[in-house]
Motif scaffolding. Sequence first.
Motif, PDB file in Angstrom:
ATOM      1  N   VAL A  64      45.807 -75.961 -71.648  1.00 25.30           N
ATOM      2  CA  VAL A  64      45.116 -74.797 -72.331  1.00 25.30           C
ATOM      3  C   VAL A  64      44.010 -74.266 -71.377  1.00 25.30           C
ATOM      4  CG1 VAL A  64      42.872 -74.798 -73.708  1.00 25.30           C
ATOM      5  CG2 VAL A  64      44.892 -76.319 -74.213  1.00 25.30           C
ATOM      6  N   SER A 115      38.083 -82.955 -77.188  1.00 25.08           N
ATOM      7  CA  SER A 115      38.076 -82.801 -78.453  1.00 25.08           C
ATOM      8  C   SER A 115      40.137 -83.310 -78.277  1.00 25.08           C
ATOM      9  CB  SER A 115      38.457 -81.318 -78.959  1.00 25.08           C
ATOM     10  OG  SER A 115      39.469 -81.866 -80.373  1.00 25.08           O
ATOM     11  N   ILE A 116      40.982 -82.604 -78.128  1.00 26.59           N
ATOM     12  CA  ILE A 116      41.774 -83.871 -77.412  1.00 26.59           C
ATOM     13  C   ILE A 116      41.899 -85.112 -76.610  1.00 26.59           C
ATOM     14  CG2 ILE A 116      44.202 -83.231 -75.715  1.00 26.59           C
ATOM     15  CD1 ILE A 116      43.354 -80.415 -75.746  1.00 26.59           C
ATOM     16  N   LEU A 129      47.917 -72.708 -74.548  1.00 26.92           N
ATOM     17  CA  LEU A 129      46.578 -72.624 -75.846  1.00 26.92           C
ATOM     18  C   LEU A 129      46.145 -71.800 -75.561  1.00 26.92           C
ATOM     19  CD1 LEU A 129      46.908 -75.237 -78.261  1.00 26.92           C
ATOM     20  CD2 LEU A 129      48.188 -73.571 -78.334  1.00 26.92           C
ATOM     21  N   ILE A 139      37.580 -78.184 -75.412  1.00 25.35           N
ATOM     22  CA  ILE A 139      38.564 -78.473 -75.933  1.00 25.35           C
ATOM     23  C   ILE A 139      39.876 -79.821 -75.257  1.00 25.35           C
ATOM     24  CG2 ILE A 139      39.879 -76.582 -74.683  1.00 25.35           C
ATOM     25  CD1 ILE A 139      40.044 -78.149 -78.062  1.00 25.35           C
ATOM     26  N   HIS A 193      41.614 -71.269 -75.080  1.00 21.65           N
ATOM     27  CA  HIS A 193      40.876 -72.255 -75.489  1.00 21.65           C
ATOM     28  C   HIS A 193      39.423 -71.489 -74.550  1.00 21.65           C
ATOM     29  CE1 HIS A 193      36.955 -74.138 -77.722  1.00 21.65           C
ATOM     30  NE2 HIS A 193      38.268 -74.330 -78.634  1.00 21.65           N
ATOM     31  N   ASN A 195      40.654 -69.051 -79.694  1.00 26.79           N
ATOM     32  CA  ASN A 195      40.774 -70.062 -80.028  1.00 26.79           C
ATOM     33  C   ASN A 195      41.816 -71.122 -80.930  1.00 26.79           C
ATOM     34  OD1 ASN A 195      38.246 -69.901 -78.451  1.00 26.79           O
ATOM     35  ND2 ASN A 195      37.038 -70.594 -79.717  1.00 26.79           N
ATOM     36  N   ASN A 196      42.163 -72.044 -80.171  1.00 26.33           N
ATOM     37  CA  ASN A 196      43.377 -73.075 -80.715  1.00 26.33           C
ATOM     38  C   ASN A 196      44.837 -72.100 -81.573  1.00 26.33           C
ATOM     39  OD1 ASN A 196      41.519 -74.864 -80.276  1.00 26.33           O
ATOM     40  ND2 ASN A 196      40.994 -74.038 -82.362  1.00 26.33           N
ATOM     41  N   HIS A 197      45.054 -71.217 -80.902  1.00 25.11           N
ATOM     42  CA  HIS A 197      46.427 -70.068 -80.754  1.00 25.11           C
ATOM     43  C   HIS A 197      47.452 -70.411 -79.783  1.00 25.11           C
ATOM     44  CE1 HIS A 197      45.178 -67.716 -84.762  1.00 25.11           C
ATOM     45  NE2 HIS A 197      44.802 -69.055 -84.370  1.00 25.11           N
TER      46      HIS A 197
END
Length: 115
Positions: free
Chosen positions: A111, A78-79, A67, A75, A69, A5-7
């Motif tokens: 994502v 969140s964005i 990315l 996500i 997720h 996640n998030n990479h």
Amino acid sequence: MSSINNHINYVEFKAKDLEKIKDFYSKAFHWTFTDYGPTYIAFSDSGLDGGFEKTDGEIINGALIVLYHENLDWIKSSILSSGGKISKDIFSFPGGRRFHFKDPSGNELAVWSDK
């Protein structure tokens, strides 16, 4: 290697001619390719997996950083709550789903999830 996640997980470029681009990168850098229909090829053996999407339009900034997720809905929220804007809503593709967003400076990223 598993997705985290998030990479940064993938990079996507635009290309006018997929056969020419495949020929160039396989000869110059020994990348290998997988065809996904007439408008998309994925590459590997480059240090970071990625792909080329066929376009007839002008290529200005041809790289799309992708990315990973596992929960796209989470996500995406969140964005949005962090000041980002969705530029292409969630859609399916062979292997998963993804969406595109713009950060507060206007940089477009994506994502994806295989879930």
